[in-house]
Structure formats: structure tokens, C-alpha cells
Design a protein around this motif. Structure first.
Motif, mmCIF file in Angstrom:
data_model
loop_
_atom_site.group_PDB
_atom_site.id
_atom_site.type_symbol
_atom_site.label_atom_id
_atom_site.label_comp_id
_atom_site.label_asym_id
_atom_site.label_seq_id
_atom_site.Cartn_x
_atom_site.Cartn_y
_atom_site.Cartn_z
ATOM 1 N N LEU A 278 -1.486 39.392 -35.644
ATOM 2 C CA LEU A 278 -1.023 38.296 -34.795
ATOM 3 C C LEU A 278 0.464 38.069 -35.015
ATOM 4 O O LEU A 278 0.949 38.118 -36.138
ATOM 5 C CB LEU A 278 -1.774 37.008 -35.124
ATOM 6 N N GLN A 279 1.181 37.821 -33.918
ATOM 7 C CA GLN A 279 2.611 37.562 -34.006
ATOM 8 C C GLN A 279 2.942 36.288 -33.261
ATOM 9 O O GLN A 279 2.423 36.047 -32.170
ATOM 10 C CB GLN A 279 3.383 38.713 -33.368
ATOM 11 N N LEU A 280 3.798 35.474 -33.861
ATOM 12 C CA LEU A 280 4.229 34.245 -33.209
ATOM 13 C C LEU A 280 5.652 34.436 -32.722
ATOM 14 O O LEU A 280 6.480 35.011 -33.421
ATOM 15 C CB LEU A 280 4.207 33.083 -34.206
ATOM 16 N N SER A 281 5.936 33.971 -31.527
ATOM 17 C CA SER A 281 7.319 33.980 -31.086
ATOM 18 C C SER A 281 7.600 32.671 -30.353
ATOM 19 O O SER A 281 6.678 32.030 -29.837
ATOM 20 C CB SER A 281 7.591 35.177 -30.192
ATOM 21 N N THR A 282 8.880 32.283 -30.342
ATOM 22 C CA THR A 282 9.270 31.040 -29.688
ATOM 23 C C THR A 282 8.980 31.168 -28.201
ATOM 24 O O THR A 282 9.297 32.186 -27.587
ATOM 25 C CB THR A 282 10.773 30.798 -29.890
ATOM 26 N N ALA A 283 8.355 30.160 -27.635
ATOM 27 C CA ALA A 283 8.011 30.202 -26.215
ATOM 28 C C ALA A 283 8.998 29.366 -25.431
ATOM 29 O O ALA A 283 9.141 28.175 -25.685
ATOM 30 C CB ALA A 283 6.600 29.687 -26.005
ATOM 31 N N GLY A 289 -0.138 33.040 -16.718
ATOM 32 C CA GLY A 289 -1.495 32.663 -17.084
ATOM 33 C C GLY A 289 -2.186 33.594 -18.067
ATOM 34 O O GLY A 289 -3.119 33.203 -18.729
ATOM 35 N N GLY A 290 -1.713 34.822 -18.195
ATOM 36 C CA GLY A 290 -2.409 35.776 -19.048
ATOM 37 C C GLY A 290 -2.061 35.658 -20.523
ATOM 38 O O GLY A 290 -2.664 36.317 -21.357
ATOM 39 N N ARG A 291 -1.095 34.808 -20.844
ATOM 40 C CA ARG A 291 -0.633 34.777 -22.236
ATOM 41 C C ARG A 291 -1.208 33.588 -22.996
ATOM 42 O O ARG A 291 -1.824 32.697 -22.430
ATOM 43 C CB ARG A 291 0.895 34.748 -22.259
ATOM 44 N N CYS A 292 -1.000 33.605 -24.321
ATOM 45 C CA CYS A 292 -1.598 32.564 -25.162
ATOM 46 C C CYS A 292 -0.520 31.727 -25.832
ATOM 47 O O CYS A 292 0.381 32.270 -26.473
ATOM 48 C CB CYS A 292 -2.487 33.220 -26.213
ATOM 49 N N PHE A 293 -0.629 30.409 -25.657
ATOM 50 C CA PHE A 293 0.353 29.501 -26.256
ATOM 51 C C PHE A 293 -0.343 28.484 -27.142
ATOM 52 O O PHE A 293 -1.508 28.175 -26.962
ATOM 53 C CB PHE A 293 1.134 28.767 -25.149
ATOM 54 N N GLY A 294 0.417 27.962 -28.104
ATOM 55 C CA GLY A 294 -0.131 26.921 -28.960
ATOM 56 C C GLY A 294 0.979 26.058 -29.520
ATOM 57 O O GLY A 294 2.161 26.423 -29.471
ATOM 58 N N THR A 295 0.586 24.909 -30.051
ATOM 59 C CA THR A 295 1.535 23.996 -30.681
ATOM 60 C C THR A 295 1.318 24.059 -32.182
ATOM 61 O O THR A 295 0.172 24.065 -32.645
ATOM 62 C CB THR A 295 1.279 22.554 -30.186
ATOM 63 N N VAL A 296 2.410 24.134 -32.941
ATOM 64 C CA VAL A 296 2.297 24.239 -34.397
ATOM 65 C C VAL A 296 1.890 22.890 -34.981
ATOM 66 O O VAL A 296 2.596 21.896 -34.827
ATOM 67 C CB VAL A 296 3.634 24.703 -35.018
ATOM 68 N N THR A 336 6.296 24.772 -29.600
ATOM 69 C CA THR A 336 5.348 25.599 -28.854
ATOM 70 C C THR A 336 5.664 27.065 -29.127
ATOM 71 O O THR A 336 6.830 27.464 -29.092
ATOM 72 C CB THR A 336 5.465 25.329 -27.347
ATOM 73 N N VAL A 337 4.635 27.833 -29.438
ATOM 74 C CA VAL A 337 4.842 29.259 -29.718
ATOM 75 C C VAL A 337 3.892 30.097 -28.881
ATOM 76 O O VAL A 337 2.843 29.618 -28.434
ATOM 77 C CB VAL A 337 4.609 29.592 -31.215
ATOM 78 N N GLU A 338 4.290 31.328 -28.675
ATOM 79 C CA GLU A 338 3.401 32.271 -28.009
ATOM 80 C C GLU A 338 2.732 33.141 -29.071
ATOM 81 O O GLU A 338 3.383 33.558 -30.032
ATOM 82 C CB GLU A 338 4.195 33.169 -27.046
ATOM 83 N N VAL A 339 1.434 33.365 -28.910
ATOM 84 C CA VAL A 339 0.697 34.213 -29.855
ATOM 85 C C VAL A 339 0.444 35.556 -29.184
ATOM 86 O O VAL A 339 -0.149 35.605 -28.108
ATOM 87 C CB VAL A 339 -0.667 33.588 -30.230
ATOM 88 N N SER A 340 0.920 36.630 -29.801
ATOM 89 C CA SER A 340 0.604 37.946 -29.243
ATOM 90 C C SER A 340 -0.080 38.792 -30.300
ATOM 91 O O SER A 340 -0.020 38.500 -31.493
ATOM 92 C CB SER A 340 1.867 38.622 -28.722
ATOM 93 N N VAL A 341 -0.750 39.836 -29.849
ATOM 94 C CA VAL A 341 -1.579 40.648 -30.738
ATOM 95 C C VAL A 341 -1.075 42.083 -30.746
ATOM 96 O O VAL A 341 -0.794 42.657 -29.696
ATOM 97 C CB VAL A 341 -3.056 40.622 -30.270
ATOM 98 N N ARG A 342 -0.958 42.636 -31.954
ATOM 99 C CA ARG A 342 -0.575 44.046 -32.096
ATOM 100 C C ARG A 342 -1.821 44.861 -32.411
ATOM 101 O O ARG A 342 -2.687 44.404 -33.146
ATOM 102 C CB ARG A 342 0.433 44.200 -33.242
#
Ligand code: ADP
Ligand code: MG
Length: 351
Positions: A278-283, A289-296, A336-342
């Protein structure tokens, strides 16, 4: 080439079935790690290979020679197998040189030289030769135990949790030193440990024991990324398990649509990801709509590996997600960050 074959070994102690039909092959010159919780049968299996215990049934075959066939066995001292145990088990009243020389014939003319060579091999200081075991540190004692086992020129070396009494830093050094020594001497080895990180880094082959059964054996990477069940997954490291719907090999879950290791399959499943996938990046904005966001929500600083707790956006299910990440470039609480998967997710059938 197969060096050691363990064929359907079973062993019972009264009501306890310590080993249940264990089958395992060990390749020539390789390093195998046997892992499993305490009481899973690791020591029993090693003692059967060494010849200190007899199996109730099953066979042990080393280089084509049958060492055990049920209770019929070749005695331990004729097997050419070295063993180093957790406490080293040195002779307390003998010096380091005498301990190491124990396996070398008394009259051998090159005795002193061979002891010296072994001391060099395990990277011990020659100044230690006259000391008694109690005058050595734990790590030095284990090096002597290894040198003593090597003195007999074993075909196979068995190591039963030899590093467990050592501190973390020393453990790692010893593990590397032992791996180097065995490699140089071309000796096939089996290491027993309850430390999964030690197993993954030491071995070419990892075998997982649980309640006397072999649940999975294979290369470390295979077991880590494609564990046979959830218990093995979490035993070998941190794991994130999420419900998902599999659609022709792709998993739809709170993190979006992910590639998996189950090409072409469909249906409700659970998926597993390792935290480092899992990787977090600044959103900048929650556009697509296809991406995943969350609040720290929370950050637990842990040095090299930090734990970030996120509350996922409503459209990503709104649940809580824990991510392990590097301490460099940590997000701030409330951002708010975006969560992406490697890499791809591993699929488990829904329980
Ligand atoms: P591990 O090394 O994985 O901790 P062991 O091989 O020592 O596990 O033990 C496996 C099981 O067999 C345990 O339940 C243990 O209590 C039992 N056991 C081991 N040795 C003996 C023995 N000599 N007598 C009775 N039970 C034993
Ligand atoms: Mg044990």
C-alpha cells in the motif's frame, strides 16, 4: 538434486500426535527453514532426522541411503549429520579448543591446524581457544558449537533455534555468518526457528508446521505472497485482509479494482495484501471514481515503519484502514490521501 527425503513421517507421544504424515524434500547444498509456533513439532522432526528419535512410521532417506524406516534406524553417530541446539550444549569443563577438537581423532597430526581453521571459519578470535565456555558471550558460544559440529565434516547440518538466546543485532550477524560458513563448506542445512523473519531471510525453502502437520513448503517469496491459508499469511508477516468481489481475476474492493493472483476466476472472496504493497500519496482532489481516498485519523511513529490509520471516504466504504509506511514524507493528521496498491493481491476463498 534431492539430498534428503522425508516420507510420510508420523510420531506420537501418548495422546499427542507430534508429527502427522510429514513429507518434505531438501535439495543438495540448499538451506531449508522449518517454522511454526511452539509445540508444532519442529524439534521432533529434527531429532528424527538426526537419529535421536525414531518415527512410528515413514522414512528418512539421505543421499539415497535409508536412515529410518519406521522404527528401524541407522544410529545417530553413523548418519554424518551435525546438530547445533538452542543452548549450544558445550562441554563446560573443556576449553574452546577441546570442545571444537572433540570430533577430531585424538592422534590426527593436523589436529591443531584443523581446530585453527574451524576457528577462522566461524570468525572467532584465536585468543578464545584456551577459554572455558562460561568465559564466552552467548554469540561466541554458538560459534564454538557450530565449529564443533563442523569438525565432524557433516553431510547435513541441523540447527535448532541456535540464535534464539541472542539479542536482535547479534542474531542477524550470526545468521549471516552461519549462512556464509555453510555455503563456503557446501553443507546442506535445515534451520528450525519460530522467527518468521529469520526463516524468510535465511532459507531457499521454508516449511511451515502447524499442530504436527506441514501446511506449506516452498521458496520464501512464494509463501510470503501466496500463503496457503490465512493463518500462514499472518504467521509470516503483517497482512491486510479485505472482502472483495472477484471479476474475471480482478478484485473489486474498498481500495478499487486490483490485480490478483487468481487469473480468470470470479465470485465473492477475501483478498490479502502485505502492508508494504500500500502506498499513500497526497491527494489534490478526489476526482476520479475508480480511486481510493481517505482521511488520516492517527499516526503512530515507529522509526523505519510507521502506522497510519485512515478513515476511507464514504464512496470507498467509509471503513477504517491501517497502512504501514516509511517515516519519510508522512502525511499529517486530518489530511486527505490517496491509497494505491503495488503488485497483485492474493486471493483466499471466502470462509
Ligand atoms: P516445537 O519444537 O515445534 O516447539 P516439539 O517437537 O518439541 O515442538 O513438540 C511437539 C509436541 O510433542 C508437543 O506437544 C510436545 O509437548 C510433544 N513432545 C515432544 N517431545 C516429547 C516427549 N519426549 N514426550 C512427550 N511429548 C513430547
Ligand atoms: Mg523446539
Amino acid at each position: 538434486m534431492t539430498f534428503l527425503t522425508i516420507q510420510d513421517i508420523s510420531k506420537r507421544y501418548g495422546p499427542v500426535l507430534a508429527l502427522d504424515s510429514i513429507a518434505l524434500k531438501v535439495a543438495t547444498g540448499s538451506r531449508t527453514a522449518i517454522v511454526g509456533p511452539s509445540g508444532s513439532g519442529k524439534t521432533t522432526l529434527l531429532r528424527i532426522i538426526a537419529g535421536f528419535e525414531q518415527p512410528d512410521s515413514g522414512r528418512v532417506v539421505l543421499q539415497g541411503e535409508t536412515l529410518a524406516d519406521g522404527p528401524a534406524t541407522v544410529p545417530a553417530h553413523r548418519r554424518g549429520i551435525g546438530i547445533v541446539s538452542q543452548d549450544g550444549a558445550l562441554f563446560p569443563h573443556l576449553s574452546v579448543a577441546e570442545n571444537i577438537g572433540f570430533g577430531i581423532e585424538r592422534g590426527a597430526t593436523d589436529r591443531a591446524k584443523r581446530i585453527g581453521d574451524l576457528v577462522d571459519m566461524v570468525e572467532l578470535d584465536h585468543a578464545m581457544l584456551d577459554r572455558r565456555p562460561h568465559q564466552l558471550s552467548g554469540g561466541q558460544q554458538q560459534r564454538v558449537a557450530l565449529a564443533r559440529a563442523l569438525a565432524r565434516k557433516p553431510r547435513l547440518m541441523l540447527l535448532d533455534e541456535p540464535f534464539s538466546a541472542l539479542d536482535t543485532g547479534l542474531r542477524e550477524n550470526m545468521r549471516k555468518a552461519v549462512a556464509r560458513v555453510l555455503q563456503t563448506a557446501g553443507i546442506t542445512a535445515i534451520l528450525v526457528t519460530h522467527d518468521q523473519a529469520e526463516a524468510l531471510s535465511f532459507a531457499d525453502q521454508v516449511a511451515v508446521l502447524r499442530s504436527g502437520r506441514l501446511v506449506q513448503a516452498g521458496p520464501p517469496q512464494t509463501l510470503y505472497l501466496h500463503p496457503v491459508d490465512r493463518e500462514t499469511a499472518t504467521f509470516l508477516g503483517d497482512a491486510l485482509l479485505l472482502p472483495a468481489h472477484l471479476d474475471n481475476g480482478f478484485a473489486d474492493c474498498v481500495l478499487g479494482r486490483l490485480a490478483t493472483d487468481s487469473a480468470g476466476k470470479s465470485g465473492p472472496v477475501d483478498i490479502m495484501l502485505r502492508p508494504e504493497q500500500l502506498q499513500l500519496s497526497t491527494a489534490a482532489d478526489m476526482d476520479d471514481g475508480g480511486r481510493c481516498f481517505g482521511t488520516v485519523d492517527d499516526i503512530e511513529f515507529g522509526g523505519a515503519l510507521c502506522t497510519v490509520t485512515l478513515r476511507l471516504a464514504e464512496r470507498n466504504g467509509g471503513s477504517t484502514l491501517t497502512v504501514k509506511c516509511s517515516g519519510i514524507g508522512l502525511p499529517t493528521i486530518g489530511s486527505t490521501v490517496e491509497v494505491s496498491v503495488r503488485g497483485s493481491a492474493h486471493v483466499f476463498a471466502r470462509a
